[in-house]
Enzyme design. Structure first.
Site, PDB file in Angstrom:
ATOM      1  N   ASP A   1       0.800  -1.224   0.000  1.00  0.00           N
ATOM      2  CA  ASP A   1       0.000   0.000   0.000  1.00  0.00           C
ATOM      3  C   ASP A   1       0.832   1.273   0.000  1.00  0.00           C
ATOM      4  O   ASP A   1       0.323   2.350  -0.325  1.00  0.00           O
ATOM      5  CB  ASP A   1      -0.930   0.027   1.219  1.00  0.00           C
ATOM      6  CG  ASP A   1      -1.995  -1.054   1.163  1.00  0.00           C
ATOM      7  OD1 ASP A   1      -2.395  -1.439   0.046  1.00  0.00           O
ATOM      8  OD2 ASP A   1      -2.418  -1.526   2.234  1.00  0.00           O
TER       9      ASP A   1
ATOM     10  N   ASP B   1       0.043   5.699   1.605  1.00  0.00           N
ATOM     11  CA  ASP B   1      -1.140   5.253   2.335  1.00  0.00           C
ATOM     12  C   ASP B   1      -1.048   5.765   3.770  1.00  0.00           C
ATOM     13  O   ASP B   1      -1.050   6.972   3.979  1.00  0.00           O
ATOM     14  CB  ASP B   1      -1.254   3.727   2.268  1.00  0.00           C
ATOM     15  CG  ASP B   1      -2.618   3.237   2.709  1.00  0.00           C
ATOM     16  OD1 ASP B   1      -3.629   3.885   2.399  1.00  0.00           O
ATOM     17  OD2 ASP B   1      -2.683   2.186   3.373  1.00  0.00           O
TER      18      ASP B   1
ATOM     19  N   ASP C   1       0.208   1.892  10.157  1.00  0.00           N
ATOM     20  CA  ASP C   1      -1.010   1.090  10.056  1.00  0.00           C
ATOM     21  C   ASP C   1      -0.791  -0.240  10.758  1.00  0.00           C
ATOM     22  O   ASP C   1       0.243  -0.897  10.553  1.00  0.00           O
ATOM     23  CB  ASP C   1      -1.386   0.835   8.590  1.00  0.00           C
ATOM     24  CG  ASP C   1      -2.084   2.034   7.958  1.00  0.00           C
ATOM     25  OD1 ASP C   1      -2.143   3.100   8.597  1.00  0.00           O
ATOM     26  OD2 ASP C   1      -2.563   1.903   6.813  1.00  0.00           O
TER      27      ASP C   1
ATOM     28  N   ARG D   1      -7.532  10.532  10.942  1.00  0.00           N
ATOM     29  CA  ARG D   1      -6.995   9.260  11.426  1.00  0.00           C
ATOM     30  C   ARG D   1      -5.769   9.449  12.323  1.00  0.00           C
ATOM     31  O   ARG D   1      -4.683   9.034  11.988  1.00  0.00           O
ATOM     32  CB  ARG D   1      -6.659   8.310  10.274  1.00  0.00           C
ATOM     33  CG  ARG D   1      -7.850   7.899   9.449  1.00  0.00           C
ATOM     34  CD  ARG D   1      -7.491   6.808   8.461  1.00  0.00           C
ATOM     35  NE  ARG D   1      -8.644   6.353   7.695  1.00  0.00           N
ATOM     36  CZ  ARG D   1      -8.640   5.356   6.829  1.00  0.00           C
ATOM     37  NH1 ARG D   1      -7.503   4.692   6.603  1.00  0.00           N
ATOM     38  NH2 ARG D   1      -9.732   5.015   6.176  1.00  0.00           N
TER      39      ARG D   1
END
Length: 481
Positions: free
Chosen positions: A215, A239, A243, A295
């Protein structure tokens, strides 16, 4: 935990002896704790202890007694950090506190920034170090920018320790932790990461395999556990910056600096992925800086302790979630953007209000600035939160002190990043007074031997954003009642 060898030899350009004939698969163990609030309470005890020691020292620790329990642990150990690097592994707090990294293992000095062959990496490269079996403490011989041709697949029991050099993983693929445990990533710049894959990549001395398209995350955690990311600076990746998905748990992200990015941190694979219910992550002492959109983090299912962070601004929201995560927000400073439609800290993503009323989202001791507001939810948690209240959560009034070193140590902050980040190889010029402090010397090194980014004064961070109202609130919070 498996015992680690006691060797302390330094490996320079020679290949490592393989410590195992075959790759050891990660056992399918759940590192989640049964009582996450006990970990929260322990976190606050560590902060209170460090704060007390700072006060007893009269604030004259010379950069040692800062009140930040992580930094004080390895800076104030009574030894020079460069002679006792592995002390860092004893300093984790939060859910990732048990991450051993390469503790007890030999040192590997990266001397070659190249990444010519991801299947057969050359000795002296970061990839050659990261794939080895057994505990390994990885350091860097000098300032370098490492452009990875494929994802860096880090094996278990590794520490990537960038202290003493300006190390950038940038402009290519970046860092992946997949089915591994006990990894510490410390003091690295990770930025401008791009997708890679559709290629063979080595993950251990005995295994190389086909990787599908990635990603473009900065640091990707996939079914990983016991992971600690500390004092890193991350920005502008394809991305996410960090994560964590697919059952990852026991993670701490601390003392790091994030800027210029849209989807900053995703914690949880999908709403329907039940194993993420065991995900437990601590996000502490970070500075969420300029140019961020959303986020910070965005959570699913698990338990997330978001504590003593500094949120400069956001464009959409700061903390989001879906699928009923528990979000425990304590002692953060949330500075809302000017946009009147983006003042809310929280966002329930793709969920109607009737569905999230019982989600456990709590705010305690947070400071709301410039109209910021947090929408709590959930009932019946009073008894649970009373357990943590025996050690008062640190007020947001202490955020400046706890996050003053967020990011790569000695690196840039909001008030100077445009100049310092214009080129990757910016290290070498000392800040005012930095070269004359004991333990530092000149050549761009401060009192800890850390590389400073430019001649700017990084002690002042986004000062213009703090209004007189904020200062008054801080004084109120600090005043004993």
């Amino acid at each position: 935990m498996a015992g680690a060898p006691k060797s302390s030899r330094t490996i320079f350009l020679l290949p490592l002896l393989l410590l195992g004939a075959t790759a050891s698969p990660l056992p399918l163990l759940n590192s989640s704790v049964a009582d996450p609030d006990a970990v929260v309470a322990d976190f606050h005890r560590e902060v209170a202890r460090s704060r007390r020691r700072m006060q007893e020292a009269g604030g004259s620790g010379g950069g040692c007694m800062t009140g930040n329990p992580i930094d004080d642990c390895w800076r104030c150990a009574g030894t020079n950090w460069w002679e006792d690097r592995q002390r860092l592994a004893d300093c984790g707090i939060g859910f990732g506190r048990n991450a051993l990294g390469g503790k007890g293992g030999p040192y590997y000095v990266v001397t070659d920034p190249s990444d010519r062959d991801p299947v057969n990496p050359s000795p002296g490269t970061l990839r050659h170090a990261a794939i080895q079996e057994g505990p390994l403490w990885i350091t860097f011989a000098r300032d370098m920018t490492i452009r990875l041709n494929e994802e860096l697949l880090v094996n278990s029991y590794k520490t990537l320790d960038g202290r003493g050099a300006s190390v950038h993983v940038a402009g290519g693929a970046c860092i992946t932790l997949q089915y591994v445990s006990n990894v510490i990533i410390h003091n690295l710049h990770v930025h401008d990461c791009v997708p890679a894959g559709d290629a063979n990549v080595r993950s251990s001395p005995t295994h190389a395999g086909w990787r599908t398209r990635s990603d473009g995350d900065g640091i990707s955690l996939f079914s990983a556990r016991e992971v600690w990311v500390d004092h890193c600076a991350l920005w502008r990746c394809a991305d996410g910056l960090v994560d964590a998905i697919m059952g990852t748990t026991a993670v701490t992200v601390s003392n790091s600096y994030f800027a210029h990015h849209d989807e900053v941190m995703l914690l949880g694979h999908s709403d329907g992925y039940a194993p993420d219910s065991g995900m437990q992550v601590t996000v502490a002492f970070n500075h969420f800086g300029v140019g961020l959109v959303q986020r910070m983090p965005r959570c699913r299912r698990g338990y997330f302790h978001i504590v003593n962070n500094d949120y400069t601004a956001w464009q959409m929201y700061a903390i989001g979630g879906s699928a009923g995560p528990t979000i425990n927000s304590q002692g953060n400073r949330y500075i809302a953007p000017a946009n009147p439609n983006a003042k809310e800290v929280t966002k329930r993503v793709d969920t109607e209000e009737g569905q999230w009323n019982d989600w456990n989202w709590r705010t305690e001791g947070d400071m709301m600035v410039n109209g910021a507001f947090f929408v709590p939810s959930g009932e019946g948690l009073e008894a649970i939160y009373d357990k943590a209240s025996s050690v008062d959560p640190k007020s947001a009034a202490l955020v400046d002190q706890l996050t003053m070193g967020a990011g790569v140590l000695g690196g840039p902050r909001d008030n100077g990043e445009a100049a310092a980040y214009a080129g990757l190889n910016y290290a070498g010029s000392a800040t005012g007074g930095g070269g004359g402090v004991a333990g530092g010397g000149g050549n761009g090194y401060g009192y800890l031997g850390m590389v400073y980014g430019s001649s700017g004064d990084w002690s002042c961070r986004s000062c213009s954003m703090l209004s007189l109202t904020t200062l008054v609130l801080a004084l109120i919070c600090l005043h004993p009642l």
